[in-house]
Design an enzyme around this catalytic site. Sequence first.
Site, PDB file in Angstrom:
ATOM      1  N   GLN A   1       0.834  -1.201   0.000  1.00 55.61           N
ATOM      2  CA  GLN A   1       0.000   0.000   0.000  1.00 55.61           C
ATOM      3  C   GLN A   1       0.870   1.252   0.000  1.00 55.61           C
ATOM      4  O   GLN A   1       0.602   2.213  -0.734  1.00 55.61           O
ATOM      5  CB  GLN A   1      -0.933   0.007   1.223  1.00 55.61           C
ATOM      6  CG  GLN A   1      -1.819   1.231   1.280  1.00 55.61           C
ATOM      7  CD  GLN A   1      -2.826   1.276   0.140  1.00 55.61           C
ATOM      8  OE1 GLN A   1      -3.553   0.322  -0.076  1.00 55.61           O
ATOM      9  NE2 GLN A   1      -2.879   2.380  -0.589  1.00 55.61           N
TER      10      GLN A   1
ATOM     11  N   ASP B   1      -6.094   6.372   8.332  1.00 53.78           N
ATOM     12  CA  ASP B   1      -6.587   5.000   8.145  1.00 53.78           C
ATOM     13  C   ASP B   1      -7.690   4.780   9.171  1.00 53.78           C
ATOM     14  O   ASP B   1      -7.892   5.596  10.080  1.00 53.78           O
ATOM     15  CB  ASP B   1      -5.409   4.026   8.346  1.00 53.78           C
ATOM     16  CG  ASP B   1      -5.727   2.580   7.962  1.00 53.78           C
ATOM     17  OD1 ASP B   1      -6.783   2.331   7.346  1.00 53.78           O
ATOM     18  OD2 ASP B   1      -4.914   1.693   8.291  1.00 53.78           O
TER      19      ASP B   1
ATOM     20  N   CYS C   1      -5.742   4.594   2.442  1.00 48.19           N
ATOM     21  CA  CYS C   1      -5.564   3.300   1.782  1.00 48.19           C
ATOM     22  C   CYS C   1      -6.887   2.641   1.423  1.00 48.19           C
ATOM     23  O   CYS C   1      -6.929   1.795   0.528  1.00 48.19           O
ATOM     24  CB  CYS C   1      -4.727   2.380   2.668  1.00 48.19           C
ATOM     25  SG  CYS C   1      -5.487   1.967   4.250  1.00 48.19           S
TER      26      CYS C   1
HETATM   27  N1  NVA Z   1      -5.080  -0.793   8.920  1.00 51.26           N
HETATM   28  C1  NVA Z   1      -6.060  -1.427   8.071  1.00 51.26           C
HETATM   29  C2  NVA Z   1      -5.637  -1.383   6.650  1.00 51.26           C
HETATM   30  C3  NVA Z   1      -6.613  -1.989   5.672  1.00 51.26           C
HETATM   31  C4  NVA Z   1      -6.130  -1.967   4.264  1.00 51.26           C
HETATM   32  C5  NVA Z   1      -6.267  -2.861   8.527  1.00 51.26           C
HETATM   33  O1  NVA Z   1      -5.285  -3.525   8.857  1.00 51.26           O
HETATM   34  O2  NVA Z   1      -7.409  -3.312   8.573  1.00 51.26           O
HETATM   35  N1   CP Z   2      -5.989  -0.876   0.980  1.00 53.11           N
HETATM   36  C1   CP Z   2      -6.160  -2.206   0.940  1.00 53.11           C
HETATM   37  O1   CP Z   2      -5.240  -2.994   1.185  1.00 53.11           O
HETATM   38  O2   CP Z   2      -7.417  -2.583   0.595  1.00 53.11           O
HETATM   39  P1   CP Z   2      -8.045  -4.034   0.699  1.00 53.11           P
HETATM   40  O3   CP Z   2      -8.166  -4.364   2.144  1.00 53.11           O
HETATM   41  O4   CP Z   2      -9.358  -3.919  -0.005  1.00 53.11           O
HETATM   42  O5   CP Z   2      -7.116  -5.009   0.010  1.00 53.11           O
END
Ligand code: NVA
Ligand code: CP
Length: 310
Positions: free
Chosen positions: A136, A223, A263
């Site tokens: 990402q 995020d 992201c």
């Molecule tokens: N910090 C988030 C990012 C998702 C792409 C997670 O780990 O759920």
């Molecule tokens: N940003 C990201 O990794 O998205 P997903 O969880 O949809 O893969």
Amino acid sequence: MTPSKRDLVSIADLSAAELTGLVDRAETLRALQAAGEVHTPLRGKSLAMIFEKASTRTRVSFDVGMYQLGGQALMLPSGETQIGRGEPIGDTAAVLSRYVDGIMIRTFAHATIEALAAHASVPVINGLTDWLHPCQVLADLQTCQQNFGAAALPGMTVAWIGDGNNMAHSWINAARVLGFNLRLACPEGYDPDPALVAAAGDRVTVLRDAKAAAEGAHVVTTDVWASMGQEAEQARRVLAFADFQVDDAVMAQADGDSIFLHCLPAHRGEEVSASVIDGPRSRILDEAENRLHAQKAVLEWTIGRRPLSA
Ligand code: NVA
Ligand code: CP
């Protein structure tokens, strides 16, 4: 284990030349695709994709990326494989290495990908762990490069507002490798790992105030407040992070040409206001698209063993 295989487990494992080389290559691949050029260096190659968590962008961009490069991707949700029944990760790594040319994994414990990489004889790519999300941040750096130019990356200031989570950790590693300034604003108790922060030196600072972190920043990013696996903490986190929303007041502190990144997936009204994420400074769709180009650069470099300077 093949000593010379190339994994992408952490941005901290890359040199500055490798990291900028991957971002440059991602931009080149974007241009090739835009020009309608067919580029299939991974013909006959297969990528296994192990998912222990949900995904939209990572899953689709790796799958489409392998297809566009001439190869194929195999979707392996862990619950539908023997991993879900407790087969040791080392056995899984060794067996998959007899079938496929690379393994991408999205998992919980970072130790899982480290064990996978240690036991696989093919490249292993980190599609997110609780600790890191390097693919990402590669796409995020590509988005910065599109907006500010490659030469500007080492001199930029990035403001991270919110949780000191896997994304924050990968931004810290990127700041360490490329030398840009990173200011994180996190509520007390939700700081990034202090050892990672210390390893990055003076260029990374942790503050308690979102506006102070955003002051003069070229990039403001955030995020979700509760990452995958932390759903039970959601209510507690909403209280703890109440002063850490990226809203118009926070963006007003940033540089006049600043961009907003996320992201995704996002929660409008929590970590970011709708006015910011859907506003003129938001680059979230370019950022999401860049996952495809960045992934292809990583696949060429790891599975295809393409030199980055070529
Ligand atoms: N910090 C988030 C990012 C998702 C792409 C997670 O780990 O759920
Ligand atoms: N940003 C990201 O990794 O998205 P997903 O969880 O949809 O893969």
